[in-house]
Design an enzyme around this catalytic site. Structure first.
Site, short mmCIF file in Angstrom:
data_model
loop_
_atom_site.label_atom_id
_atom_site.label_comp_id
_atom_site.label_asym_id
_atom_site.label_seq_id
_atom_site.Cartn_x
_atom_site.Cartn_y
_atom_site.Cartn_z
N HIS A 17 30.36 42.13 31.09
CA HIS A 17 30.90 42.13 32.45
C HIS A 17 31.56 40.85 33.19
CE1 HIS A 17 28.96 46.15 33.66
NE2 HIS A 17 28.30 45.99 32.51
N GLU B 290 38.06 44.52 36.24
CA GLU B 290 36.92 44.06 35.51
C GLU B 290 36.87 44.75 34.41
OE1 GLU B 290 33.03 44.55 37.32
OE2 GLU B 290 32.13 44.09 35.07
N GLU C 30 27.61 38.47 32.66
CA GLU C 30 28.55 38.26 33.80
C GLU C 30 29.27 36.92 33.38
OE1 GLU C 30 28.97 40.63 35.65
OE2 GLU C 30 27.01 41.33 36.83
N HIS D 109 31.90 49.51 32.49
CA HIS D 109 32.77 50.40 33.31
C HIS D 109 33.77 50.87 32.34
CE1 HIS D 109 30.67 48.03 36.67
NE2 HIS D 109 31.28 46.85 35.99
ZN ZN Z 1 30.36 44.95 35.73
#
Ligand code: ZN
Length: 428
Positions: free
Chosen positions: A307, A252, A388, A215
């Site tokens: 992430h 995030e 993640e 992102h």
């Molecule tokens: Zn993400």
């Protein structure tokens, strides 16, 4: 006027120790009139013991003689494989060139005693040395295997597992032994030559790692850009997404960027060149296909997308996503699935150990899940996984992601996992 003079004296004193370096520096410099030109990189050299001069050889077999006689070259031949090294006869009356397939080319009074040309080799030849005792020569492979031609075999390291490939060899003065040197600085003394020390090379020296902080800080304000469809490898998906955040509003994208920056510093300290898919947390994108291309173009030894998840608040833990094989009109990631699985398991081990974070209890199994619907993995041509790191919607995990101390641990885990994978992949 006195002060500047004292300053000059002080500077000279300070600069005195590196004088030897300054004396050698002028030999490297811009092209000068009359200097020979090579369109191919130089790959080796040898000394002419008769004149004290030397030869340089280029990858196409061009030989450049400096205070040494020119005895011929392969510069006018079309070679199957590039030249990788050379050696001169003890009297300086000739020299050999060796190609990566083991082909040997003899010039001047250098005799041809055989070669590995046309024979199957597990690893390419990387260098050669002359035997001052017999006038023969040795060839050495990237795995440390030695091939002797009219020269005694004094041993090899071809049956050992080396951390990095062998890159060259040199013979002792009487031909009773030889040294080999590895890209990791490993120095192997065989026969009657002595071990006099070696260089410590950083574990990731010469290697590139791609880190992809997911992102971006400007994504939420640019839906017209990040919602654009891109080809994710046979299907369309958005260019990029906004990502998640903790209940406190810690985003995030900020977490990903901070962890990536910390991991980059750790990897660089091990000698790696680190390529980041974004270098600020205030931009938009780039799209996930561009993020994959950045790792591909860098020929990264490993790539990791960083992430944090927005999962069910009751669940916590980390998950590493590995690629499933996907072939599309624009991509084929089948070659990197196996290495990516290895990278994934190395990352699970290191991340768990360094952070204490458990594998996810709501997503994947034992910290791993394979997917075929992520363009960033489908479009990769280098080993790549996505992690993640934690579940930002879980109160326990959210507090960890908001802690700089834990983010440093997460970066350490990512760095250690990548390092374990890359070091093992370089073994030969
Ligand atoms: Zn993400």
């Amino acid at each position: 006027m006195v002060a500047p003079l004292l300053l000059v004296v002080a500077l000279v004193t300070v600069l005195a120790p590196p004088q030897a370096l300054a004396q050698t520096a002028p030999t490297v410099g811009p092209a000068v009139a009359g200097q020979p030109t090579s369109a191919e990189p130089i790959v080796g050299m040898a000394v002419d013991r008769a004149t004290g001069g030397y030869w340089e050889v280029s990858a196409d077999g061009g030989v450049f003689a400096f205070d040494a006689p020119f005895d011929g070259s392969t510069g006018n031949l079309v070679l199957d494989r590039p030249i990788v090294g050379m050696a001169a006869t003890p009297d300086g009356g000739g020299y050999w060139l060796v190609a990566s397939d083991g082909g040997v080319f003899a010039f001047g009074d250098a005799a041809f005693y055989g070669s590995m040309g046309g024979k199957p080799l597990d690893h390419p030849i990387v260098g050669m040395a002359e035997d001052p005792g017999t006038g023969g020569y040795w060839l050495v492979g990237a795995d440390g295997g030695v091939f002797s031609f009219d020269a005694p075999f004094e041993g090899s390291v071809g049956d050992l597992v080396l951390n990095r490939e062998v890159v060259g060899m040199a013979a002792g003065a009487d031909g009773g032994g030889y040294w080999m040197v590895g890209a990791d600085g490993g120095l192997y003394a065989l026969g009657d030559v002595g071990f006099e020390g070696s260089v410590h090379v950083l574990a990731l020296a010469g290697l590139t790692v791609a880190l992809d902080p997911g992102h971006d800080g400007g994504n939420a304000g640019a839906p017209g850009v990040i919602d654009q469809p891109i080809d994710g490898g046979g299907f369309t998906e958005p260019c990029d997404t906004v990502g998640t955040s903790t209940a406190d509003g810690y985003s995030e994208h900020a977490f990903n960027f901070d962890v990536a920056t910390r991991a980059a510093a750790l990897l660089e300290a091990e000698g790696a060149t680190v390529v980041l898919t974004r270098t600020s947390d205030t931009g938009v994108g780039p799209c996930v296909d561009v993020r994959a291309a950045i790792g591909n173009d860098a020929h990264a030894a490993a790539a990791v997308s960083i992430h944090a998840d927005g999962g069910p608040p009751s669940g916590r833990g980390f998950t590493v996503i590995t690629p499933e094989p996907v072939v599309s009109s624009i991509s084929d990631n089948t070659a990197i699935v196996g290495p990516s699985d290895q990278l994934g398991s190395d990352l699970v081990s290191a991340f768990g150990a360094d952070t204490g974070e458990p594998p996810s209890d709501y997503y994947g199994q034992n910290g791993l899940i394979a997917r075929n619907d992520l363009g960033g993995l489908n479009l990769s041509t280098v080993p790549k996984v996505l992690i993640e790191c934690a579940n930002m919607k879980n109160p326990t995990d959210a507090a960890l992601t908001e802690s700089p101390t834990w983010r440093q641990q997460a970066a350490q885990g990512i760095s250690d996992g990548i390092t374990a994978f890359v070091v093992a992949a370089e073994r030969i």
